[in-house]
Write an enzyme that holds these catalytic residues in place. Structure first.
Site, mmCIF file in Angstrom:
data_model
loop_
_atom_site.group_PDB
_atom_site.id
_atom_site.type_symbol
_atom_site.label_atom_id
_atom_site.label_comp_id
_atom_site.label_asym_id
_atom_site.label_seq_id
_atom_site.Cartn_x
_atom_site.Cartn_y
_atom_site.Cartn_z
ATOM 1 N N HIS A 37 0.866 -1.140 0.293
ATOM 2 C CA HIS A 37 0.047 -0.002 -0.036
ATOM 3 C C HIS A 37 0.759 1.352 -0.040
ATOM 4 O O HIS A 37 1.549 1.718 1.196
ATOM 5 C CB HIS A 37 -0.946 -0.175 0.973
ATOM 6 N N CYS A 38 0.905 1.630 -1.024
ATOM 7 C CA CYS A 38 1.505 3.192 -1.368
ATOM 8 C C CYS A 38 1.035 3.849 -2.563
ATOM 9 O O CYS A 38 0.505 3.326 -3.193
ATOM 10 C CB CYS A 38 3.311 2.805 -1.321
ATOM 11 N N HIS A 39 1.556 5.120 -2.640
ATOM 12 C CA HIS A 39 0.986 5.834 -3.585
ATOM 13 C C HIS A 39 2.038 6.537 -4.461
ATOM 14 O O HIS A 39 3.243 6.756 -3.908
ATOM 15 C CB HIS A 39 -0.026 6.974 -2.985
ATOM 16 N N THR A 83 -6.871 9.689 -3.810
ATOM 17 C CA THR A 83 -8.042 10.428 -4.242
ATOM 18 C C THR A 83 -7.592 11.800 -4.797
ATOM 19 O O THR A 83 -8.535 12.387 -5.583
ATOM 20 C CB THR A 83 -8.849 10.834 -3.030
ATOM 21 N N ARG A 130 -10.372 0.544 -6.192
ATOM 22 C CA ARG A 130 -10.508 1.060 -5.045
ATOM 23 C C ARG A 130 -11.928 1.797 -4.814
ATOM 24 O O ARG A 130 -12.137 2.914 -5.723
ATOM 25 C CB ARG A 130 -9.543 1.999 -4.500
ATOM 26 N N TYR A 163 -11.973 1.564 1.382
ATOM 27 C CA TYR A 163 -11.432 2.459 2.555
ATOM 28 C C TYR A 163 -12.693 3.153 3.087
ATOM 29 O O TYR A 163 -13.518 3.763 2.517
ATOM 30 C CB TYR A 163 -10.556 3.397 1.880
ATOM 31 N N HIS A 187 -6.156 -0.642 6.059
ATOM 32 C CA HIS A 187 -5.869 -0.096 7.440
ATOM 33 C C HIS A 187 -6.933 -0.790 8.551
ATOM 34 O O HIS A 187 -7.273 0.077 9.183
ATOM 35 C CB HIS A 187 -5.910 1.431 7.398
ATOM 36 N N ASP A 263 2.247 2.959 3.246
ATOM 37 C CA ASP A 263 1.258 4.073 2.996
ATOM 38 C C ASP A 263 2.057 5.441 2.624
ATOM 39 O O ASP A 263 1.664 6.485 2.620
ATOM 40 C CB ASP A 263 0.330 4.277 4.124
ATOM 41 N N ASN A 268 -2.140 13.261 3.959
ATOM 42 C CA ASN A 268 -3.191 13.886 5.178
ATOM 43 C C ASN A 268 -2.574 13.753 6.810
ATOM 44 O O ASN A 268 -3.479 13.452 7.931
ATOM 45 C CB ASN A 268 -4.485 13.410 5.271
HETATM 46 C C1 0GY Z 1 -4.282 6.403 2.611
HETATM 47 C C2 0GY Z 1 -5.016 7.344 3.560
HETATM 48 C C3 0GY Z 1 -5.620 8.451 3.064
HETATM 49 C C4 0GY Z 1 -5.739 9.028 1.781
HETATM 50 C C5 0GY Z 1 -6.142 8.232 0.821
HETATM 51 O O1 0GY Z 1 -6.462 8.172 -1.277
HETATM 52 C C6 0GY Z 1 -6.471 8.924 -0.772
HETATM 53 O O2 0GY Z 1 -6.441 10.147 -0.765
HETATM 54 O O3 0GY Z 1 -5.975 6.980 0.833
HETATM 55 C C7 0GY Z 1 -6.223 9.192 4.256
HETATM 56 O O4 0GY Z 1 -6.053 10.542 4.134
HETATM 57 O O5 0GY Z 1 -6.404 8.626 5.215
HETATM 58 O O6 0GY Z 1 -4.500 5.200 2.720
HETATM 59 O O7 0GY Z 1 -3.604 6.797 2.083
#
Ligand code: 0GY
Length: 310
Positions: A37-39, A83, A130, A163, A187, A263, A268
């Site tokens: 889980h990473c972005h 997001t 997702r 989520y 999570h 993550d 945030n």
């Molecule tokens: C995460 C948690 C958050 C954000 C997002 O896609 C997202 O913007 O998942 C969060 O703000 O809790 O898993 O990255």
């Protein structure tokens, strides 16, 4: 690693940038470990953030993610669409392709997505979609639209990642339990870790997993869920110790249905930004034997994201 930049966009006020120069973890990851889980964020100048986003992050590029992977000792990444990019998966696809097979993806799609677009996402390495129910992150999407998407991606052998926050589980239960795919919960369903691990809120989540063998959980994000916070000093004490009983319970009860991820770049977060090298130190406290560690970090993510290598 270089310092994060703010890119072409104005960051959300108070935004905490990811930690540059993470330490080498004391816990040595097993060979083939997957950060599940990473972005990637942008860079905004190349992959603009979505107009409907609720926050504007600092840029976090694929190159910076791959450098983190190597520094921490992971072999692969699962990149989850964040997001701030809405349903524009171009940054995710670009990162998956550039990884040379070492990254797979979880995308966000709308009902309007075409079959050709789904096939192109699959070719790039996407293996899931997702669905996000966290109200501070997204506007509401009707459940019939999500159900329609789930039916279409099930045919591709993909799964659904969800989520949500713990208090919303009762209202989402019927929807989750009728999805036709594997369902991976981000999570741990965001438990309130000030509640007892044996209390009714977490019991409901455990019941969800007990009754539905297609439901998996990421035992990730102690840095987001913790009230105790990180230890004052890196040492023997478990980081984010108040989250340990929740994650450990899941790892020991469902060893074949848990995943772990950093993550990174930790969108945030308020209060502190973790050194990802220290964050990896959480793992041996929740998966306490080499067998559990291998399942969590290698066998389970490989079965879900690289089944052809099994
Ligand atoms: C995460 C948690 C958050 C954000 C997002 O896609 C997202 O913007 O998942 C969060 O703000 O809790 O898993 O990255």
């Amino acid at each position: 690693m270089s310092k994060p930049t703010s890119g072409a966009f104005e960051k959300t006020p108070g935004w905490l940038d990811w930690y540059a120069g993470p330490s080498k973890p004391r816990f040595v990851l097993p060979p083939g470990a997957v950060d599940a889980h990473c972005h990637v964020f942008g860079p905004g100048a190349e992959f603009p953030y979505a107009p409907e986003r609720k926050y504007t992050p600092c840029d976090a590029s694929k190159g910076e993610l791959f450098a983190l992977r190597d520094q921490l000792g992971f072999a692969r990444n699962v990149i989850v669409q964040a997001t701030c990019h809405g349903a524009d998966n171009r940054a995710l696809v670009d990162a998956c392709i550039a990884s040379g097979g070492r990254a797979r993806g979880v995308a966000t799609v709308r009902r309007s997505v075409s079959d050709d677009e789904l096939r192109a996402l699959h070719a790039a390495g996407v293996r899931g979609v997702r669905f996000n129910f966290v109200r501070r992150l997204v506007d509401f999407t009707p459940k019939d639209e999500l159900a329609e998407i789930a039916a279409r991606i099930a045919v591709l052998g993909w799964h659904v990642v969800v989520y949500f926050e713990a208090q919303d589980l009762p209202g989402l239960w019927d929807f989750f339990t009728t999805l036709p795919t594997i369902v991976v919960v981000d999570h741990m369903g965001r438990p309130d870790v000030t509640q007892p691990v044996h209390g009714p809120e977490f019991a409901l989540f455990l019941r969800l997993m007990h009754e539905h063998p297609n439901i998996w959980s990421k035992v990730s994000c102690p840095e987001r869920l913790s009230v105790a916070g990180p230890p004052a000093l890196a040492g023997e004490q478990a980081p984010y110790r108040d989250v340990v009983p929740f994650a450990r319970r899941l790892v020991e009860t469902f060893p074949d249905r848990v995943l772990w991820g950093t993550d990174w770049p930790h969108p945030n977060l308020r209060g502190h930004m973790p050194d990802d090298g220290l964050l990896v130190g959480f793992i041996p406290h929740i998966a306490t034997t080499p067998d559990l560690q291998r399942k969590l970090l290698v066998d389970n993510p490989m079965r879900l994201y690289w089944p052809e290598e099994g």
